[in-house]
Design a protein around this motif. Structure first.
Motif, PDB file in Angstrom:
ATOM      1  N   VAL A   1       6.813   6.082   3.461  1.00 57.11           N
ATOM      2  CA  VAL A   1       6.481   5.017   4.406  1.00 57.11           C
ATOM      3  C   VAL A   1       6.518   5.565   5.835  1.00 57.11           C
ATOM      4  N   LYS A   2       7.542   6.360   6.148  1.00 55.12           N
ATOM      5  CA  LYS A   2       7.636   6.956   7.488  1.00 55.12           C
ATOM      6  C   LYS A   2       6.455   7.887   7.748  1.00 55.12           C
ATOM      7  N   LEU A   3       6.077   8.680   6.739  1.00 51.93           N
ATOM      8  CA  LEU A   3       4.927   9.578   6.890  1.00 51.93           C
ATOM      9  C   LEU A   3       3.663   8.767   7.154  1.00 51.93           C
ATOM     10  N   GLN A   4       3.436   7.710   6.376  1.00 49.67           N
ATOM     11  CA  GLN A   4       2.239   6.895   6.565  1.00 49.67           C
ATOM     12  C   GLN A   4       2.212   6.256   7.949  1.00 49.67           C
TER      13      GLN A   4
ATOM     14  N   LEU B   1       8.698  12.048  12.750  1.00 52.04           N
ATOM     15  CA  LEU B   1       9.627  12.010  11.619  1.00 52.04           C
ATOM     16  C   LEU B   1      11.010  12.483  12.037  1.00 52.04           C
ATOM     17  N   GLY B   2      11.034  13.404  12.985  1.00 52.08           N
ATOM     18  CA  GLY B   2      12.311  13.895  13.510  1.00 52.08           C
ATOM     19  C   GLY B   2      13.032  12.847  14.326  1.00 52.08           C
TER      20      GLY B   2
ATOM     21  N   TRP C   1       0.838  -1.198   0.000  1.00 48.27           N
ATOM     22  CA  TRP C   1       0.000   0.000   0.000  1.00 48.27           C
ATOM     23  C   TRP C   1       0.867   1.239   0.000  1.00 48.27           C
ATOM     24  N   PHE C   2       1.919   1.212   0.796  1.00 45.24           N
ATOM     25  CA  PHE C   2       2.849   2.333   0.873  1.00 45.24           C
ATOM     26  C   PHE C   2       3.910   2.160  -0.198  1.00 45.24           C
ATOM     27  N   ASP C   3       3.460   2.140  -1.425  1.00 47.95           N
ATOM     28  CA  ASP C   3       4.358   1.934  -2.547  1.00 47.95           C
ATOM     29  C   ASP C   3       5.067   3.247  -2.845  1.00 47.95           C
ATOM     30  N   GLY C   4       5.988   3.595  -2.007  1.00 49.86           N
ATOM     31  CA  GLY C   4       6.698   4.837  -2.188  1.00 49.86           C
ATOM     32  C   GLY C   4       8.077   4.734  -1.581  1.00 49.86           C
TER      33      GLY C   4
END
Length: 181
Positions: free
Chosen positions: A122-125, A178-179, A114-117
């Motif tokens: 992926v971290k954002l999701q 994220l940080g 799903w997180f095909d990026g």
């Protein structure tokens, strides 16, 4: 032609030929609604159920659409309510929380596809999945759907100020996660 003009054409078609008009509504909005729902309920099966229920409810209530909001806003309100119903049903019927499902999903094979990026996406999701429900909904509507607070307020029946605060808190939590990553 703007979305507003397209919606007005669809509304006229719905008034003249409801079956043909509704088929075009489904065609136009299925993908966008699916991904809106999927970001909320996480699992594909739940998203499919909510999408089907969204269109069933829209079909049953098409005569009640009064053009006070855009067709898009009306459908998103139905989709959001259907998503929340599934989330609440899941909460009542399960000892597993949405956050646990999100954590599991983020690391699963389906989650990885799903997180095909890239890694940042992926971290954002994963960060979004860890947000409380209301913040996740508001963040998704603002970030992915680029919805303004006025439209969100109509869909979620919440004040614009509360939505802005939820979005602000969501962004701060995401930035922190994220940080840390």
């Amino acid at each position: 032609m703007s979305n507003f003009d397209q919606d007005n054409d669809l509304i006229r078609l719905l008034q003249n030929d409801v079956s043909k008009g509704f088929n075009l509504v489904v065609e136009k909005y299925s993908s966008r609604l699916y991904w809106h729902i999927r970001r909320l309920v996480i699992l594909h099966e739940d998203a499919d159920d909510a999408l089907q229920n969204t269109f069933l409810n829209a079909w049953k209530n098409i005569d009640e659409f009064q053009n006070k909001s855009s067709l898009y806003t009306w459908l998103y309100a139905i989709a959001t309510n259907e998503s929340l119903s599934i989330i609440n049903k899941r909460k009542r019927n399960s000892a597993v929380s949405l956050e646990d499902i999100g954590s599991y999903f983020a690391g699963s094979a389906e989650g990885n596809s799903w997180f095909d990026g890239n890694e940042a996406e992926v971290k954002l999701q994963n960060a979004i999945l860890s947000l409380p429900e209301k913040q996740r909904i508001v963040f998704n509507l603002k970030y992915y759907e680029e919805m303004n607070y006025r439209e969100m307020s109509k869909i979620l029946r919440t004040s614009e100020g509360a939505l802005k605060a939820s979005y602000h808190h969501a962004v701060k939590k995401i930035e922190k996660m994220l940080g840390d990553g």
